[in-house]
Write an enzyme that holds these catalytic residues in place. Structure first.
Site, mmCIF file in Angstrom:
data_model
loop_
_atom_site.group_PDB
_atom_site.id
_atom_site.type_symbol
_atom_site.label_atom_id
_atom_site.label_comp_id
_atom_site.label_asym_id
_atom_site.label_seq_id
_atom_site.Cartn_x
_atom_site.Cartn_y
_atom_site.Cartn_z
ATOM 1 N N SER A 155 -11.097 -1.227 -1.063
ATOM 2 C CA SER A 155 -9.815 -1.110 -0.359
ATOM 3 C C SER A 155 -9.976 -1.379 1.128
ATOM 4 O O SER A 155 -9.072 -1.917 1.774
ATOM 5 C CB SER A 155 -9.243 0.305 -0.535
ATOM 6 O OG SER A 155 -8.510 0.435 -1.718
ATOM 7 N N HIS A 160 -3.755 6.104 3.046
ATOM 8 C CA HIS A 160 -4.431 4.878 2.614
ATOM 9 C C HIS A 160 -3.825 3.635 3.259
ATOM 10 O O HIS A 160 -4.532 2.760 3.766
ATOM 11 C CB HIS A 160 -4.370 4.782 1.090
ATOM 12 C CG HIS A 160 -5.263 3.751 0.488
ATOM 13 N ND1 HIS A 160 -4.868 2.447 0.293
ATOM 14 C CD2 HIS A 160 -6.531 3.822 0.021
ATOM 15 C CE1 HIS A 160 -5.853 1.762 -0.275
ATOM 16 N NE2 HIS A 160 -6.877 2.575 -0.448
ATOM 17 N N ASP A 197 0.830 -1.206 0.000
ATOM 18 C CA ASP A 197 0.000 0.000 0.000
ATOM 19 C C ASP A 197 0.867 1.259 0.000
ATOM 20 O O ASP A 197 1.979 1.242 -0.520
ATOM 21 C CB ASP A 197 -0.953 -0.036 1.200
ATOM 22 C CG ASP A 197 -2.312 0.587 0.892
ATOM 23 O OD1 ASP A 197 -2.343 1.802 0.633
ATOM 24 O OD2 ASP A 197 -3.320 -0.135 0.914
#
Length: 758
Positions: A534, A215, A144
Site C-alpha cells: 500500500s 490509510h 482509498d
C-alpha cells in the site's frame, strides 16, 4: 449518477436476495451496449427501464419507487452498467435480457497495508526535484479511505492554480465541506452504496470524504504531499515529510470504510476519476489471490478503460508474500509495485550492567526510566501468575513457546519490561510496536544476555528508545510480506514490475485514528509509520507524476517503461538486492521486477518500450479470451485475427515446463521480439549486453541499434536456448542496451523458470 458516454461493455451490478431472505450479494452483469434500443436516450434510462420490467411487483408498492431503491450506481467511463439490489428471480430474468454477456460477483477487497524521498535521490538541488518539475499541474487520483484535509501535507502553499481541464469537485458530508479543498486537494468524493447494500442496517458515522482510518491520508501524502515540517512518530524518523511529487494535485475517492470495501464502490470511484480528468491513479487495494482473474476482476477491466484514456495506473502487488503466484493487480496495463525497505532503522538499546550494549529494532513510543533494573530469566514465560511476581524486573523469555503467546502473557502480567530471545531472523513490525518496553533479539545476542545473567549475582540492565539510524546497509531489501509473481491470470508478462519503498514509511495520518498503545492507553499522532505494498504504490504513482510532467505526451506504457528500464537492481552496497524471506539471498525479478525505482533516471530513459490498447487486445486474444470476454475490456468488438503472447514489454519471462518425459539432452527454445523508441537525442547508437542467465544461451539480433532521429523505432529479437531440465527453479539475468556515449543504460530483466501454479 447518469453518464451518457458509451463503451462496448455495459455492466450491471446487482444484489440478489435468496428466497430465504439471506444477506444480499452483489453481482456485476456485463452487457453488450449495442443492444440498447434506439428509443432510449441514454444507458441510464435503459437500465431503469430494465429494472422496472424485471421487478417483483409483490415486493414494492410502485415500480418507480422500487427501481429508485434498487439502483445504486450507473457506470459509463470504466465499466458501463449499473448497480442494483435484486431478488434471485429478478437476477434470473436479467440473464435472459437481450445483450446479456456474463455476470461477476461483487466481492470485498482489502487494503495492502519522509525519509524515502531522500533515499530515492529526490532533492531540490539535483535530481528529479530540479525546478520546474515538482509534478506541477499533474493530477493524482487516490482510491482509498479518504483524507484528513487539515494535515500540513495538503497545504497549497507554493501550488499552481487548479488545471482548467479538471472536472472534479469536493463533496460535502459529515464534518467535511467544499471549503476544505484548495489548490493541493482539488477533489474529494465518497462511495458506500455497495457497502450499504450488503449491510442495510449499517450507520456510517463519518459519511464524507474525511478519513478516520488513516490509510488514505498516508498513501496520498506519500504520492503528492506538500512539505510537512516537524514530522515524526513519537521522536522516531523526525524531519520534514515530502511526497514524491510535492506540487502535484490530489483527488481523493473514498471507498475504504471501517466495515468493508466493495468492488461496486471502487468501480464508481474509478468511473468518476476518469470523468473528472485525473492523470495518475494510485490503487493500494485489491481482490484476494484466489479471486484474481482478469476477466473476473472489475478493477482490471475498469483500469483498462482508464489506460485507454491515457491515465497511468500504479497498483500494489499485495501483502501475501513470499510465496510464488501470490501477486494481485497484475494486469499488464498497470504498474504492479512490490515493497522493500529503505536505509533507515528504528532502534532501542539494552545496556547490560557490564557495559555491553545490544541494539534491537523498536518503535516503542513511551517514556522509560534509564535506571538499571534487575534481569530475571523466566525461560518460556508461560505462566502469567509467575510473571506477575517478577513484574518489576526486566524479564527474559526464551523461544520455547510461541513468541506471540509470550508477549500476551507479559502484557497480561503487566511486566515493566522484557527481553524476548527468538531464532526468527525476521521479526514483524507488530512486535516492534509492543505496548511495553521490550527487546526482540536473536539467538547470538540472547546468549550474551544469558551468559551475563549467569555470571553475575545481581544482573541488571537498562533500556533506551527512540533511536533513528540513517544510511544503514544493505538497503533496499525486498520484504517478506511483498507478494511475488508470476501473476496467475497472465503469467507471460513478468510481474511485479518495480520495487519501491514500502516498509516503515513515515507519512501523514488521521489524528483520530489510534496508532499504538502504551499499556492500555491508546496513542494518536499526525504521522504514522506503516508497512505494505500500500505504501509502495503511491511512491511509484508520485514518480510517474514527475515523468508525466516532464513528458506530457507519453503514453502510460512509455511512462511505465521509463520507470522500469532505469530501475536499480543493486542495493547501496552495490550488490544485488536481497530477499529477506530467503536468508538474504539475491532477489529475483519475481520478487522485485526490474529493480528499485530510480526517479532521477526515469525522467530521461533514452529508450522506451511503448504499447497501445490494440497490443493488449492481441495478448487477450492469444490468451484464448472469447470475443464476448474481450468486449468486457474494449470499446469495439475484436475479431482476434492478430494474436500474440509476446507483448512489447520491458521484461522477458520463459517457462521451461518439464512434461515429465524430458531428458537432460532435451532442449527448450523461445524467441521474443521487442520494439524500442528513441526518446533521447538524434544520432544515438546502442549495443546489447547480457548478464547472468547461467546455463541459458541468450542471443540478441541485431546486437546494435542505430537511431538517426528522435522518436525513431527499431526492433530486435531475443532468443533463449537451454535444457528443458533446468538446474534451478529460477534463473535470471538482464539485457542492457548501452549507448556508445555512455549516458544511457536501458535494462530489462530476463527470467527462465520451471515453477508452476500447482
Amino acid at each position: 449518477m447518469n453518464f451518457l458516454h458509451t463503451l462496448s461493455t455495459v455492466l450491471f451490478i446487482v444484489s440478489f436476495h435468496p428466497f430465504t431472505r439471506a444477506k444480499p450479494d452483489t453481482y456485476i452483469i456485463h452487457m453488450d451496449p449495442s443492444a440498447m434500443p434506439k428509443a432510449f436516450s441514454s444507458h441510464h434510462s435503459w437500465y431503469f427501464s430494465m429494472l422496472s420490467s424485471i421487478s417483483d411487483t409483490s415486493e414494492a408498492a410502485s415500480a418507480s419507487s422500487t427501481v429508485t431503491s434498487k439502483h445504486l450506481y450507473t457506470y459509463t467511463h470504466s465499466i458501463n452498467g449499473f448497480s442494483a439490489t435484486l431478488t434471485l428471480s429478478e437476477l434470473e430474468s436479467l440473464k435472459k435480457s437481450f445483450g446479456y454477456l456474463s455476470f461477476t460477483r461483487d466481492r470485498p477487497l482489502t487494503v495492502h497495508t519522509t525519509h524515502t524521498s531522500q533515499f530515492l535521490g529526490l532533492n531540490s538541488v539535483s535530481g528529479a526535484w530540479t525546478a520546474p518539475n515538482y509534478g506541477e499541474d499533474v493530477i493524482i487520483g487516490i482510491v482509498d479511505s479518504g483524507i484528513w484535509p487539515e494535515s500540513e501535507s495538503y497545504s497549497d502553499e507554493g501550488m499552481a492554480q487548479v488545471p482548467t481541464r479538471w472536472k472534479g469537485k469536493c463533496e460535502s458530508g459529515t464534518n467535511f465541506n467544499s471549503s476544505f479543498c484548495n489548490k493541493k486537494l482539488i477533489g474529494a468524493r465518497f462511495y458506500n452504496k455497495g457497502l450499504l447494500s450488503s449491510h442495510p442496517k449499517l450507520t456510517i458515522p463519518m459519511n464524507s470524504p474525511r478519513d478516520i482510518n488513516g490509510h488514505g491520508t498516508h498513501t496520498s501524502s506519500i504520492a503528492a504531499g506538500n512539505s510537512a515540517k516537524g514530522a515524526s512518530y513519537f521522536g522516531y524518523a523526525s524531519g520534514t515529510a515530502n511526497g514524491m511529487a510535492p506540487r502535484a494535485h490530489i483527488a481523493m475517492y473514498k471507498v475504504v470504510w471501517r466495515y468493508g470495501t466493495y468492488t461496486s464502490d471502487v468501480l464508481a470511484a474509478i468511473d468518476q476519476a476518469i470523468q473528472d480528468g485525473v492523470d495518475i491513479l494510485s490503487l493500494s487495494l485489491g481482490l484476494s489471490v484466489d479471486n484474481n482473474v482478469l476477466d473476473d476482476d472489475p478493477i482490471a477491466v475498469a483500469t483498462f478503460a482508464a489506460m485507454e484514456k491515457g491515465i497511468f495506473i500504479a497498483a500494489s502487488a499485495g501483502n501475501d508474500g513470499p510465496l510464488y503466484w501470490s501477486l494481485v493487480n497484475g494486469a499488464p496495463w498497470m504498474l504492479t509495485v512490490a515493497a522493500g525497505s529503505i536505509d533507515r532503522e528504528f532502534d532501542g538499546i539494552l545496556t547490560l550492567g557490564n557495559g555491553v550494549q545490544i541494539t534491537f529494532e523498536s518503535l516503542y513510543p513511551g517514556n522509560f526510566s534509564r535506571n538499571q533494573m534487575p534481569l530475571v530469566v523466566m525461560d518460556e514465560c508461560a505462566g502469567v501468575e509467575e510473571l506477575r511476581q517478577v513484574r518489576n524486573n526486566i524479564i527474559v523469555c526464551k523461544d520455547h513457546l510461541s513468541i506471540s503467546d509470550q508477549v500476551e502473557n507479559a502484557e497480561a502480567a503487566m511486566v515493566s519490561a522484557a527481553v524476548f530471545i527468538s531464532n526468527y531472523s525476521y521479526l514483524s513490525e507488530l512486535y516492534t510496536r509492543s505496548s511495553f518496553p521490550a527487546a526482540f533479539i536473536g539467538l547470538d545476542d540472547g546468549q550474551t544476555v544469558i551468559d551475563y545473567i549467569k555470571q553475575n549475582s545481581d544482573p541488571r540492565g537498562r533500556f533506551q528508545f527512540r533511536k533513528t539510524s540513517i544510511g544503514t546497509k544493505p538497503a533496499p531489501k525486498v520484504d517478506a510480506y511483498s507478494s511475488r509473481g508470476p501473476f496467475l491470470s497472465c503469467p507471460n508478462v513478468l510481474k511485479p514490475d518495480i520495487l519501491a519503498p514500502g516498509s516503515l514509511v513515515l507519512a501523514s495520518w488521521s489524528p483520530v485514528s489510534e496508532v499504538t498503545k502504551v499499556g492500555s492507553h491508546p496513542l494518536f499522532s499526525k504521522f504514522n509509520l506503516l508497512s505494505g505494498t500500500s505504501m509502495a504504490a503511491p511512491h511509484a504513482a508520485g514518480v510517474a507524476a514527475l515523468v508525466k510532467k516532464a513528458h506530457p505526451d507519453w503514453s502510460p506504457a512509455a511512462i511505465r517503461s521509463a520507470i522500469m528500464t532505469t530501475a536499480n537492481p543493486f542495493d547501496n552496497n552495490l550488490s544485488p538486492i536481497k530477499d529477506v524471506s530467503n536468508f538474504n539471498q539475491p532477489a529475483s525479478p519475481l520478487d522485485i521486477g526490474a529493480g528499485h525505482i530510480n526517479p532521477i533516471k526515469a525522467l530521461d530513459p533514452g529508450l522506451v518500450y511503448d504499447a497501445t490498447p490494440q497490443d493488449y487486445m492481441k495478448l487477450l486474444c492469444a490468451m484464448n479470451y472469447t470475443s464476448k470476454k474481450i468486449r468486457m475490456f474494449t470499446k469495439l468488438s475484436h475479431d482476434c485475427m492478430n494474436r500474440s503472447l509476446d507483448l512489447n514489454y520491458p521484461t522477458f519471462i520463459a517457462f521451461f515446463n518439464d512434461d515429465g518425459l524430458s531428458t537432460s539432452a532435451d532442449k527448450f527454445e523461445q524467441e521474443f521480439q521487442r520494439t524500442v523508441t528513441n526518446v533521447g537525442k538524434e544520432g544515438m547508437a546502442y549495443t546489447a549486453k547480457v548478464t547472468g542467465m547461467d546455463g541459458i544461451k541468450v542471443m540478441v539480433e541485431p546486437p546494435k541499434l542505430v537511431f538517426k532521429q528522435k522518436y525513431e523505432k527499431q526492433s530486435y529479437k531475443l532468443r533463449l536456448e537451454g535444457p528443458k531440465l533446468l538446474q534451478k527453479d529460477v534463473i535470471f539475468g538482464a539485457l542492457s542496451w548501452m549507448d556508445d556515449a555512455g549516458k544511457y543504460t536501458v535494462t530489462s530483466p530476463i527470467m527462465a523458470t520451471t515453477i508452476t501454479s500447482q
